[in-house]
Design a protein around this motif. Sequence first.
Motif, PDB file in Angstrom:
ATOM      1  N   ILE A 162       0.858  -1.193   0.000  1.00  0.00           N
ATOM      2  CA  ILE A 162       0.000   0.000   0.000  1.00  0.00           C
ATOM      3  C   ILE A 162       0.891   1.238   0.000  1.00  0.00           C
ATOM      4  N   PRO A 163       0.878   2.023  -1.070  1.00  0.00           N
ATOM      5  CA  PRO A 163       1.665   3.258  -1.056  1.00  0.00           C
ATOM      6  C   PRO A 163       1.037   4.296  -0.125  1.00  0.00           C
ATOM      7  N   GLY A 164       1.786   5.369   0.125  1.00  0.00           N
ATOM      8  CA  GLY A 164       1.214   6.484   0.868  1.00  0.00           C
ATOM      9  C   GLY A 164       0.033   7.046   0.094  1.00  0.00           C
ATOM     10  N   TRP A 165      -0.814   7.775   0.784  1.00  0.00           N
ATOM     11  CA  TRP A 165      -2.025   8.264   0.125  1.00  0.00           C
ATOM     12  C   TRP A 165      -2.416   9.636   0.672  1.00  0.00           C
ATOM     13  N   GLY A 166      -2.804  10.558  -0.220  1.00  0.00           N
ATOM     14  CA  GLY A 166      -3.260  11.885   0.206  1.00  0.00           C
ATOM     15  C   GLY A 166      -2.503  12.960  -0.546  1.00  0.00           C
ATOM     16  N   ALA A 167      -2.273  14.098   0.131  1.00  0.00           N
ATOM     17  CA  ALA A 167      -1.638  15.247  -0.505  1.00  0.00           C
ATOM     18  C   ALA A 167      -0.204  14.913  -0.923  1.00  0.00           C
ATOM     19  N   ASP A 168       0.218  15.431  -2.085  1.00  0.00           N
ATOM     20  CA  ASP A 168       1.596  15.232  -2.543  1.00  0.00           C
ATOM     21  C   ASP A 168       2.577  16.162  -1.823  1.00  0.00           C
ATOM     22  N   GLU A 169       2.067  17.305  -1.383  1.00  0.00           N
ATOM     23  CA  GLU A 169       2.916  18.227  -0.618  1.00  0.00           C
ATOM     24  C   GLU A 169       2.225  18.492   0.712  1.00  0.00           C
ATOM     25  N   PRO A 170       2.200  17.478   1.566  1.00  0.00           N
ATOM     26  CA  PRO A 170       1.385  17.565   2.785  1.00  0.00           C
ATOM     27  C   PRO A 170       1.997  18.494   3.830  1.00  0.00           C
ATOM     28  N   ARG A 171       1.144  19.065   4.644  1.00  0.00           N
ATOM     29  CA  ARG A 171       1.611  19.789   5.827  1.00  0.00           C
ATOM     30  C   ARG A 171       1.470  18.899   7.063  1.00  0.00           C
ATOM     31  N   ILE A 172       0.583  17.902   6.953  1.00  0.00           N
ATOM     32  CA  ILE A 172       0.395  16.944   8.049  1.00  0.00           C
ATOM     33  C   ILE A 172       0.586  15.537   7.496  1.00  0.00           C
ATOM     34  N   LEU A 173       1.287  14.702   8.268  1.00  0.00           N
ATOM     35  CA  LEU A 173       1.350  13.275   7.961  1.00  0.00           C
ATOM     36  C   LEU A 173       0.644  12.511   9.078  1.00  0.00           C
ATOM     37  N   ILE A 174      -0.085  11.485   8.689  1.00  0.00           N
ATOM     38  CA  ILE A 174      -0.635  10.544   9.657  1.00  0.00           C
ATOM     39  C   ILE A 174       0.171   9.263   9.460  1.00  0.00           C
ATOM     40  N   ALA A 175       0.895   8.858  10.493  1.00  0.00           N
ATOM     41  CA  ALA A 175       1.829   7.737  10.343  1.00  0.00           C
ATOM     42  C   ALA A 175       1.399   6.556  11.194  1.00  0.00           C
ATOM     43  N   GLY A 176       1.251   5.409  10.541  1.00  0.00           N
ATOM     44  CA  GLY A 176       0.889   4.191  11.256  1.00  0.00           C
ATOM     45  C   GLY A 176       1.945   3.129  11.050  1.00  0.00           C
ATOM     46  N   LEU A 177       1.642   1.920  11.510  1.00  0.00           N
ATOM     47  CA  LEU A 177       2.620   0.845  11.403  1.00  0.00           C
ATOM     48  C   LEU A 177       2.454   0.060  10.107  1.00  0.00           C
ATOM     49  N   ALA A 178       1.254  -0.457   9.844  1.00  0.00           N
ATOM     50  CA  ALA A 178       1.063  -1.337   8.684  1.00  0.00           C
ATOM     51  C   ALA A 178      -0.415  -1.367   8.320  1.00  0.00           C
ATOM     52  N   PRO A 179      -0.741  -1.675   7.053  1.00  0.00           N
ATOM     53  CA  PRO A 179      -2.153  -1.760   6.655  1.00  0.00           C
ATOM     54  C   PRO A 179      -2.834  -3.000   7.244  1.00  0.00           C
ATOM     55  N   ALA A 180      -4.160  -2.962   7.261  1.00  0.00           N
ATOM     56  CA  ALA A 180      -4.937  -4.089   7.793  1.00  0.00           C
ATOM     57  C   ALA A 180      -5.314  -5.042   6.661  1.00  0.00           C
ATOM     58  N   ALA A 181      -5.394  -6.328   6.982  1.00  0.00           N
ATOM     59  CA  ALA A 181      -5.616  -7.371   5.975  1.00  0.00           C
ATOM     60  C   ALA A 181      -6.889  -7.143   5.165  1.00  0.00           C
ATOM     61  N   ASN A 182      -7.992  -6.801   5.857  1.00  0.00           N
ATOM     62  CA  ASN A 182      -9.258  -6.587   5.157  1.00  0.00           C
ATOM     63  C   ASN A 182      -9.604  -5.100   5.014  1.00  0.00           C
TER      64      ASN A 182
END
Length: 230
Positions: free
Chosen positions: A44-64
Motif C-alpha cells: 500500500i503506497p502512501g495516500w493523500g496530498a503530494d505536498e502535505p503539511r500533516i502526515l498521519i503515520a501508522g505501522l502497517a495496513p490491515a488485511a481486510n
Amino acid sequence: GELHELDARVSVCRACPRLVEWREDVAVSKRKSFADQPYWGRPIPGWGADEPRILIAGLAPAANGGNRTGRVFTGDRSGDWLFASLYRVGLANQPTSEHAGDGLRLIGTRMIAAVRCAPPANKPTPAERDTCAPWYNRELELVLPTTKAIVCLGKFGFDALLTALAALGTTVPKPRPKFGHAAEYLIKTPHGDLTVLASFHPSQQNTFTGKLTEPMLDQVLTRAKTLAGL
Ligand code: SF4
C-alpha cells in the motif's frame, strides 16, 4: 513526480516472503462480508496530498482494510473511526471511506505506513520492518520539506517514525521521546522544525474500551491542524 514513481515501484515489491503470502492469501480467500469485492492484495503506497503539511503515520495496513481498498487506513473499523475524526476537524472532505472511487480526499494531509504490506495479526516482525524501511524513509524524505506535524497512531507507529526520522538525519531528542496520548515533540530537520504528535491507535481494542474517545482523537488532529497552519 518522484512520489508517484515511488508509489508505483513499491506496489510491486515482494521482498518479505511471509507478508507476500499473507497479503495474497487474504486477497483470495476474502472476508465473507467483502466476498463480492476486489482486493488490492499488494503493498500500500502512501495516500493523500503530494505536498502535505500533516502526515498521519501508522505501522502497517490491515488485511481486510487497506489490503482490500489499496488505501492505507481505510475500509475497516479503525479507518472509519479515524476518518470520522478527520472529517470533524476539517482534514477530510467526507466522514466515510467506501472504496477507491468514493471521492474521499484528504486536506493538506498524507497517510503513510512504516510497513507497506498487511501482516498476520497486524504485527510485522522487526526484520520485516527493517526490510520495508527504505521505502518508508524515501517517502518521508520526499514529503518532509512541506511537513509541519506528524501524527503517529499507536506506539509501534511512533517508534517506527522516530527510527526513520533519525535515519534521515533529523535531530530526534535524546533520550528518545516517550509515547503517550497527545504527547508532542519538536524535531529539527534540514527544512525547519516539525512536531511529532502521538495518539493512541484507533483500534477497536482502544475505542471499545474507551481508552481512546472521539474528543481525544479530535484534540490531537486539531492540534496538528493548528501547527500546520491549516
Ligand atoms: Fe516490500 Fe515492504 Fe511489502 Fe516487505 S512489507 S514486501 S519490503 S513493500
